[in-house]
Design a protein around this motif. Sequence first.
Motif, PDB file in Angstrom:
ATOM      1  N   SER A   1       7.211   6.967   0.146  1.00 13.84           N
ATOM      2  CA  SER A   1       6.878   5.611   0.589  1.00 13.84           C
ATOM      3  C   SER A   1       7.256   5.397   2.051  1.00 13.84           C
ATOM      4  CB  SER A   1       7.603   4.590  -0.299  1.00 13.84           C
ATOM      5  OG  SER A   1       7.176   3.281  -0.020  1.00 13.84           O
ATOM      6  N   ILE A   2       8.400   5.953   2.466  1.00 12.18           N
ATOM      7  CA  ILE A   2       8.802   5.846   3.872  1.00 12.18           C
ATOM      8  C   ILE A   2       7.822   6.593   4.768  1.00 12.18           C
ATOM      9  CG2 ILE A   2      10.580   6.502   5.542  1.00 12.18           C
ATOM     10  CD1 ILE A   2      12.651   6.084   3.316  1.00 12.18           C
ATOM     11  N   LEU A  39       0.830  -1.207   0.000  1.00 11.59           N
ATOM     12  CA  LEU A  39       0.000   0.000   0.000  1.00 11.59           C
ATOM     13  C   LEU A  39       0.868   1.261   0.000  1.00 11.59           C
ATOM     14  CD1 LEU A  39      -2.745   1.346   0.083  1.00 11.59           C
ATOM     15  CD2 LEU A  39      -2.775   1.044   2.576  1.00 11.59           C
ATOM     16  N   SER A  40       1.959   1.238   0.740  1.00 12.09           N
ATOM     17  CA  SER A  40       2.870   2.399   0.770  1.00 12.09           C
ATOM     18  C   SER A  40       3.424   2.693  -0.618  1.00 12.09           C
ATOM     19  CB  SER A  40       4.028   2.137   1.734  1.00 12.09           C
ATOM     20  OG  SER A  40       3.567   1.937   3.049  1.00 12.09           O
ATOM     21  N   SER A  41       3.853   1.638  -1.318  1.00 13.06           N
ATOM     22  CA  SER A  41       4.425   1.837  -2.654  1.00 13.06           C
ATOM     23  C   SER A  41       3.363   2.294  -3.648  1.00 13.06           C
ATOM     24  CB  SER A  41       5.091   0.546  -3.138  1.00 13.06           C
ATOM     25  OG  SER A  41       4.152  -0.512  -3.255  1.00 13.06           O
ATOM     26  N   VAL A  42       2.139   1.786  -3.516  1.00 12.50           N
ATOM     27  CA  VAL A  42       1.057   2.195  -4.425  1.00 12.50           C
ATOM     28  C   VAL A  42       0.747   3.675  -4.247  1.00 12.50           C
ATOM     29  CG1 VAL A  42      -1.398   1.933  -4.915  1.00 12.50           C
ATOM     30  CG2 VAL A  42       0.026  -0.094  -4.642  1.00 12.50           C
ATOM     31  N   ILE A  43       0.555   4.088  -2.994  1.00 11.47           N
ATOM     32  CA  ILE A  43       0.238   5.498  -2.729  1.00 11.47           C
ATOM     33  C   ILE A  43       1.400   6.389  -3.148  1.00 11.47           C
ATOM     34  CG2 ILE A  43      -0.229   7.182  -0.900  1.00 11.47           C
ATOM     35  CD1 ILE A  43      -1.707   4.983   0.608  1.00 11.47           C
ATOM     36  N   ALA A  44       2.622   5.973  -2.827  1.00  8.56           N
ATOM     37  CA  ALA A  44       3.802   6.767  -3.186  1.00  8.56           C
ATOM     38  C   ALA A  44       3.938   6.899  -4.698  1.00  8.56           C
ATOM     39  CB  ALA A  44       5.059   6.131  -2.596  1.00  8.56           C
ATOM     40  N   ALA A  45       3.668   5.812  -5.427  1.00  6.95           N
ATOM     41  CA  ALA A  45       3.765   5.855  -6.894  1.00  6.95           C
ATOM     42  C   ALA A  45       2.737   6.817  -7.485  1.00  6.95           C
ATOM     43  CB  ALA A  45       3.574   4.451  -7.471  1.00  6.95           C
ATOM     44  N   LEU A  67      10.145   1.117   7.761  1.00 10.62           N
ATOM     45  CA  LEU A  67      11.009   0.091   7.172  1.00 10.62           C
ATOM     46  C   LEU A  67      10.309  -0.628   6.026  1.00 10.62           C
ATOM     47  CD1 LEU A  67      12.542  -1.458  10.427  1.00 10.62           C
ATOM     48  CD2 LEU A  67      13.746  -0.066   8.743  1.00 10.62           C
ATOM     49  N   MET A  68       9.039  -0.973   6.243  1.00  7.34           N
ATOM     50  CA  MET A  68       8.308  -1.698   5.205  1.00  7.34           C
ATOM     51  C   MET A  68       7.945  -0.782   4.038  1.00  7.34           C
ATOM     52  SD  MET A  68       8.555  -4.688   6.195  1.00  7.34           S
ATOM     53  CE  MET A  68       7.696  -5.373   4.781  1.00  7.34           C
ATOM     54  N   GLY A  69       7.824   0.512   4.284  1.00  2.00           N
ATOM     55  CA  GLY A  69       7.645   1.447   3.182  1.00  2.00           C
ATOM     56  C   GLY A  69       8.862   1.435   2.267  1.00  2.00           C
ATOM     57  N   THR A  70      10.047   1.353   2.867  1.00  2.71           N
ATOM     58  CA  THR A  70      11.281   1.237   2.088  1.00  2.71           C
ATOM     59  C   THR A  70      11.311  -0.071   1.309  1.00  2.71           C
ATOM     60  OG1 THR A  70      12.410   2.471   3.847  1.00  2.71           O
ATOM     61  CG2 THR A  70      13.788   1.382   2.205  1.00  2.71           C
ATOM     62  N   VAL A  71      10.876  -1.156   1.959  1.00  3.27           N
ATOM     63  CA  VAL A  71      10.810  -2.452   1.277  1.00  3.27           C
ATOM     64  C   VAL A  71       9.852  -2.383   0.091  1.00  3.27           C
ATOM     65  CG1 VAL A  71      10.072  -4.860   1.524  1.00  3.27           C
ATOM     66  CG2 VAL A  71      11.436  -3.786   3.315  1.00  3.27           C
ATOM     67  N   GLY A  72       8.724  -1.701   0.273  1.00  2.00           N
ATOM     68  CA  GLY A  72       7.766  -1.561  -0.819  1.00  2.00           C
ATOM     69  C   GLY A  72       8.388  -0.903  -2.034  1.00  2.00           C
ATOM     70  N   PHE A  73       9.192   0.137  -1.803  1.00  2.00           N
ATOM     71  CA  PHE A  73       9.883   0.804  -2.912  1.00  2.00           C
ATOM     72  C   PHE A  73      10.886  -0.143  -3.571  1.00  2.00           C
ATOM     73  CE2 PHE A  73      13.746   2.999  -4.274  1.00  2.00           C
ATOM     74  CZ  PHE A  73      13.236   3.814  -5.277  1.00  2.00           C
ATOM     75  N   LEU A  74      11.669  -0.863  -2.770  1.00  2.00           N
ATOM     76  CA  LEU A  74      12.675  -1.771  -3.324  1.00  2.00           C
ATOM     77  C   LEU A  74      12.042  -2.903  -4.121  1.00  2.00           C
ATOM     78  CD1 LEU A  74      15.064  -2.018  -0.235  1.00  2.00           C
ATOM     79  CD2 LEU A  74      15.539  -0.861  -2.391  1.00  2.00           C
TER      80      LEU A  74
END
Length: 362
Positions: free
Chosen positions: A112-113, A85-91, A232-239
């Motif tokens: 994302s973080i 969800l973090s990566s989706v919103i950040a994207a 931390l998981m927001g960073t993982v989402g980006f990676l």
Amino acid sequence: MEAINKQSKAKDIRKKAFGIFTIPVLVIMAILIVCLSSGQMILTTDVSFYGFTRYTAVVLLTTIALSINLSSGRFDFSIGSLSTLSSVIAAKITYAMLAGSGASAPVMLLISIIVGAVLGALSGALYVALKLPPIITSLGVTLIFEGIIYMISGGRYITTETSNASMIFFRESWWIHLIIIVLALGVIYLVFDRSKFGFNYKALRAGQNIAVNTGIKEVPNAIICYTICGALMGTVGFLQVLPGNQIATSVLNFGSIGIMFIAFLPMFIGGYIGKYTNDKIGYLIASICISLLSSMFALFNTKTITASIQSIVTAVLLVGFLIFLNNEQTCKDLANGTLIKKIIKQYKEKKNRGETNDKPQE
């Protein structure tokens, strides 16, 4: 006296070195044997190397995020859905702001973080407010986050927002992955090992009732833990976006939980190594080992080693290591020959007692 102290220090150093390096040496030896027997070698191309560094970062951050709450008795199933969800919103936000410009990747990482930290704080606040077992709360949060992901994406892959030169540069720059690893380890070390919050966290983990009675506030500490895990998981989402420049959003019905299971084996291995050094260093060494195994699996095509076979191998390694942890002293005695000596000694003692009992009484 000085000679005795030097001998004692030397013995401690040898013991710590043995505890720290035994597992990675065994892993490297096993990988080399498999690679040489198949006529291949890992990390020989740029693609394989930056894939290795990226996956090391993913495993390390996921392991730390899982261990933070699990060490305090809070099993959190929602970290996978939070990551996606973090990566989706950040994207979506990054694309609306920059439309794929050269600054898209760093901006998306930062957003994302932040989004991950906010979602983590919301998850922690919900756990505190409902006063339900954390495992129940996390399952509910997982379903909510997965539903939001589906609403935003319609269940389709997100590609347009993440397909740009900036993301490709981040994917192919192994040194960026190393910077993320170093920064994450540094922040986690300062927060949990060198701050008042970290001391309170360890006190609560060691004895919650005693810590609360001494004035430590459990609720803020728990919410901060969830917030850090979210970041931390927001960073993982980006990676996780980097390999294919896309986000898989078909995660309904607990489809996002899978990422959590990559952290169990390195968490236990890192915890064991952490007895001889700092636990963060242990998690890093364990993550490198897991990433090396993943790189080895990548050498073979999907027909030779399927995803199910990889899962079975990982599960066997996990069960085997848990057996070792529960029988650690026995394994050590077997390795250094002490166990065999004990068995021989016991056998001789029984034999002598038998011979004594067989003698006729006068």
